[in-house]
Design a protein around this motif. Sequence first.
Motif: not given
Lengths: 261, 441
Positions: B347-351
């Motif tokens: 949710e926080q890093v991959q996008p």
Amino acid sequence: MTPFTAALPPLWNDLGVILGFVLSLFLFSYLLKENVLARLAQYILAGASLGYAGVLIVKNVLAPRLLAPLLAPRLALQIQESLATPPLLSWWIPLILGLLLWLGGIEAMRRPPAAQGASLRKLLRLLGVLPVALLLGTGLGVGIAGAIQGTLAPQFLRAAALGLPGEEVAGPVLTGLLTLIVTGGALLHLRAGESRLLQRGPGRLLAGWAWIGQRALWLAAGLIFARLLAARLSLLIAQLNYFATQLQETGLWQWLLAQLR
Amino acid sequence: MSQPLCPHCGQPNPADAEYCAHCGTLLRLPPEPEEAAQETPPQESESGPSEEDLLAQQPWLQPEELAPPPEMEVPPDQPWLRPEQEEADAVRPPRQTPQRQLTGLQGLLEPADLSWAGLEPSLATPPSPELADPQLRELRGAFREDVHLADPPAQAPGGGAALARRPWIYWLLLILMGGGIFLGFPPGQEEPHAWPGLLEAHAAIEALPEESLVLVDWSYDPATAGEMDLVALGVFEHLVERRARFLVVSQLPGGPASARRLIQRASGRLRGAGIREAIPLVSEGGYLPGGPASLPLLGQAPGAGVPVNIQGQPAQVDPILRALQVERPALALVVAAQSEDVRRWLEQVQPLNQAPVIAVTSAAADPALRPYWDSGQIQGLVSGFDGGIRYRQLLNRPLLPQEERLLGWQLTGQGMGFIVLVILVILGNLAGLLSGEEERS
């Protein structure tokens, strides 16, 4: 020598293994009954974890990332190259907010001040709200944005893509339909499972849907429980194996055995 | 004697408990004589808060718990037992306040009380009305991948839930598993199962060019290392063998030490197998405080998220940190005991950095991560002891004798454990069926 080549001296290693074994026995004694040894092991675990976390935060976070740059301007300049923010935002404001949080926290542990007087204490309480609000607000904002971009949107798009009418494959359509029934039923059960609205008239149809949702939820919980059990059994077996192999190899254990013989 | 229910998590506690045994919430506030002398709570009647007030504050309370205690006859020689005498003797009864609390350190610390800050109760975590339903509470426990099996037996309420808290179940498990292992029962299956996602994880690492940058989120500590080391060892052997350069960060205080120990083991195994150049190219980012709020920075600019390594060296000195300032990571590896940590990363890093993610997780986290694997957000998934051993088989290196033994122990122990659980499920259902028959008749 880097941390990757360093190792504990053998005696320390042996002591660690034996201490771990003794504490594990203390914890296992809980199976017989709740007792002081099991409690002691739990308190040691909690205390050691908190103590370790405290030291780690000072040594690995506060000292190198905040105090060292403030005390050594050359290091600050080096780090500054990798940061896009000015020193005020990188170090001074975090330091002030951290101090406010600490002081506010200490103040919160005391009995509230009387209605009149103690204005400094009241001011500290008020200022302590600032970092808490910042932490809460940032956490909530980041969490909600992340949930939408990382879970809700991709999962929704994936579920929607399964049921595209252009696809002439029955499988994905059926899967999409099943997903809709199960998801809707689970939500209905969680939000309105016990509602009186579902007990009369057309609500009974929804009650049937909620019934399916409830069964699906328990099926999923059963799957998670089975894998959770596998995880915990793995932990137990690995611990038994560790003691069976490592304990016998320790010099202290060999010495104890020799003395017993 | 009634067991007070925790106003935060709804679990029962011993009558004299000051803190909840499950989440650490303060169950009662100490009497404050000075305050009591100055102010009198206007809403509460002399007999305490009304039933409506109690229900509004603690919606999980059952009607029978709200009913007043039955009248007791007071012997003439014990006048102090009379209610009016008790009132005169009491300084002040413990006071219930609306909950304005936030949990901390995974339940290890007492939840922070925010009432001093003057925040509205709505900002804190109010007790959920769903807690009123014990079934939903049990469900919540299962989905949190954290079923409490270690409650004190004395606190076990009646009904089916108590079955999971009976010590004889643990004894049966321990005796059959231990007996099976030490008597050398043959493993129930020849080789561990390869779950979907495992081959893809191996292929993704195999396809990495030499000296690729890999961002590693280490989300397990010694508490779960018994299982997680088994799962992660093969993956890190593979990464070291591929000469990947990795930056390891952790949001758990115990994470960096666990990472260092496992990476040492992985490179040691490779050198033992004759691969002399197996020196890990690692930069230790160390402990990353701040929870999920600190992760987006890692996705946007790892150089800013980790400005210095664990030794306090800035990017000018640490080559991997320097490389991350100009290059994107070729791969992100999330090594986590709980699905929550993988979900946070997705949710926080991959996008933000779009780096493909491989999740290395415990068996318990696997079911909750399957939707992410299906949607393609996770490129590879290695989970459980079976996934870890299967991965090491893919590396085509023979297992050491002690590893062979551990594999046998795992397979036998798991088999015996599941046999015990199946027997328990059958017995429990039979007992439920028979008790239902008795009630009907």
